[in-house]
Write a protein that holds these residues in place. Structure first.
Motif, PDB file in Angstrom:
ATOM      1  N   ILE A   1      49.746  70.323  94.366  1.00 39.70           N
ATOM      2  CA  ILE A   1      50.161  70.751  93.020  1.00 39.70           C
ATOM      3  C   ILE A   1      49.227  70.177  91.969  1.00 39.70           C
ATOM      4  CG2 ILE A   1      52.020  70.564  91.340  1.00 39.70           C
ATOM      5  CD1 ILE A   1      53.992  70.658  93.678  1.00 39.70           C
ATOM      6  N   THR A   2      48.795  68.940  92.138  1.00 38.69           N
ATOM      7  CA  THR A   2      47.861  68.327  91.189  1.00 38.69           C
ATOM      8  C   THR A   2      46.530  69.073  91.150  1.00 38.69           C
ATOM      9  OG1 THR A   2      48.901  66.193  91.600  1.00 38.69           O
ATOM     10  CG2 THR A   2      46.726  66.160  90.578  1.00 38.69           C
ATOM     11  N   TRP A   3      46.007  69.431  92.307  1.00 36.38           N
ATOM     12  CA  TRP A   3      44.729  70.178  92.354  1.00 36.38           C
ATOM     13  C   TRP A   3      44.865  71.515  91.661  1.00 36.38           C
ATOM     14  CZ3 TRP A   3      43.351  74.793  94.775  1.00 36.38           C
ATOM     15  CH2 TRP A   3      41.984  75.067  94.810  1.00 36.38           C
ATOM     16  N   LEU A   4      46.036  72.210  91.890  1.00 41.52           N
ATOM     17  CA  LEU A   4      46.258  73.513  91.254  1.00 41.52           C
ATOM     18  C   LEU A   4      46.361  73.376  89.738  1.00 41.52           C
ATOM     19  CD1 LEU A   4      46.821  76.533  91.615  1.00 41.52           C
ATOM     20  CD2 LEU A   4      49.248  75.977  91.907  1.00 41.52           C
ATOM     21  N   LEU A   5      47.085  72.354  89.290  1.00 43.59           N
ATOM     22  CA  LEU A   5      47.227  72.149  87.851  1.00 43.59           C
ATOM     23  C   LEU A   5      45.898  71.785  87.204  1.00 43.59           C
ATOM     24  CD1 LEU A   5      50.633  70.218  87.708  1.00 43.59           C
ATOM     25  CD2 LEU A   5      50.194  72.603  87.097  1.00 43.59           C
ATOM     26  N   ARG A   6      45.064  71.037  87.911  1.00 43.83           N
ATOM     27  CA  ARG A   6      43.744  70.710  87.372  1.00 43.83           C
ATOM     28  C   ARG A   6      42.899  71.973  87.175  1.00 43.83           C
ATOM     29  NH1 ARG A   6      41.897  65.322  90.782  1.00 43.83           N
ATOM     30  NH2 ARG A   6      43.339  63.854  89.723  1.00 43.83           N
ATOM     31  N   GLY A   7      42.951  72.905  88.155  1.00 45.71           N
ATOM     32  CA  GLY A   7      42.195  74.158  88.002  1.00 45.71           C
ATOM     33  C   GLY A   7      42.697  74.979  86.824  1.00 45.71           C
ATOM     34  N   VAL A   8      44.043  75.101  86.725  1.00 47.83           N
ATOM     35  CA  VAL A   8      44.604  75.851  85.596  1.00 47.83           C
ATOM     36  C   VAL A   8      44.272  75.172  84.273  1.00 47.83           C
ATOM     37  CG1 VAL A   8      46.761  76.621  84.546  1.00 47.83           C
ATOM     38  CG2 VAL A   8      46.451  76.809  87.018  1.00 47.83           C
ATOM     39  N   GLY A   9      44.300  73.844  84.224  1.00 45.63           N
ATOM     40  CA  GLY A   9      43.973  73.112  83.018  1.00 45.63           C
ATOM     41  C   GLY A   9      42.519  73.301  82.619  1.00 45.63           C
TER      42      GLY A   9
END
Length: 343
Positions: free
Chosen positions: A115-123
């Motif tokens: 989830i952290t990796w996905l949120l970093r990409g979206v951010g």
């Protein structure tokens, strides 16, 4: 002036202080007598009563009630609370904690990393879009607001503010000059009307009066100290005279009567009455004891005679030979026929 004040003042103060000092010494003597004869024994009695009513019951309550009850409660707490809590921690909470740690390490941690990796990409994507929008809005705001506002400040507001500041500084200088003049006029008016008369009053009236009052106060203090010391000597001399008078009027006659009358009379009574009476009492007591002993023996003999008349002579116990046995029945300490040494 000091000598003229000192001598009459000391005489008057001495006359006034002597009764006070004598009353004070009498109160001190009475207080010491009351302390030694009443208050100190009363305090000791109250201390003993306080110990008997409060301290000793408290010590007994603590030693024989509270301490055993506390130990019993501690034992119950250990048995009912500590031991079950240790058992629950060891056999329930510890395995449950290990299971939760395993779930966190094997399941929750990988999911959280994903989830952290996905949120970093979206951010990152949102940051790029936001940066472009912010740049466009900033340029538009600069050309529509900042440049006109700076031109208005440089061309209009700055000259007007400088003109207003010059006017305000000029007005302030004018008001300062007017205030300074008014202040100087008020200063000299107050100085002439109040300060100079007050200084003259202080120098010409208050200072001499203060010095005179200081001299009077110092002399009064010295006179009081001197009179108090002299009154103490007078009071001690009067107390000693009264003590000597009391001793010669009351104590010495009582002592003379005690030594010359009561002591010989007491010795006469002791030698002529008390000692013979004591000797007679001892002889009488000895005779009474002997009479009682004879009566007790007579009663015992009469009881024995009555028992013989009623029940006959008592049966004599058979004689028992307590000597060592002879011949083969003797002890065999040195022979080989004992149970431990025989073949």
């Amino acid at each position: 002036m000091t000598v003229a004040i000192r001598v009459p003042l000391r005489i008057v103060v001495l006359v006034l202080v002597v009764p006070v000092r004598m009353a004070w010494d009498a109160l001190v003597v009475a207080g010491r007598f009351l302390r030694d004869t009443v208050l100190r024994p009363l305090g000791r009695a109250l201390l003993w009563v306080g110990k008997a009513l409060f301290v000793w019951p408290s010590v007994g309550l603590w030693s024989y009630v509270l301490v055993p009850v506390g130990r019993a409660l501690a034992w119950l707490g250990t048995v009912l609370v500590v031991v079950p809590a240790l058992w629950c921690h060891r056999y329930v909470l510890t395995p449950l904690g290990h299971a939760l740690a395993w779930v966190y390490a094997r399941v929750l941690s990988p999911i959280g990393h994903a989830i952290t990796w996905l949120l970093r990409g979206v951010g990152a994507v949102l940051a790029a879009v936001g940066t472009g929008v912010y740049t466009a809005v900033a340029r538009l705001a600069r050309h529509l607001l900042v440049v006109p506002a700076r031109w208005l400040y440089d061309r209009v507001l700055t000259p007007v503010g400088r003109a207003v500041a010059r006017c305000v500084r000029g007005l302030g200088r004018l008001l300062g000059l007017i205030g300074t003049g008014i202040g100087v006029a008020l200063y000299w008016t107050l100085r002439v009307l109040l300060v100079l008369p007050a200084l003259a009053l202080r120098r010409r009236v208050l200072a001499p009066v203060g010095r005179f009052l200081a001299v009077v106060a110092r002399e009064v203090g010295d006179a009081l100290g001197h009179a108090w010391r002299i009154a103490g000597r007078i009071s001690r001399a009067l107390g000693r005279a009264l003590g000597a008078l009391f001793r010669w009027i009351f104590v010495e006659p009582v002592r003379w009567v005690y030594r010359t009358v009561l002591t010989p009379a007491g010795h006469l009574v002791r030698d002529g009455v008390l000692r013979p009476a004591a000797e007679g009492a001892r002889v009488l007591g000895r005779a009474v004891r002997e009479a009682l002993t004879g009566a007790r023996d007579t009663v015992r003999q009469a009881r024995a005679d009555l028992r013989r008349m009623l029940f006959g002579e008592p049966r004599q116990a058979a004689a028992v030979d307590r000597r060592e046995p002879q011949g083969r029945a003797a002890r065999t300490l040195g022979s080989s026929t004992t149970a431990l040494t025989k073949d």
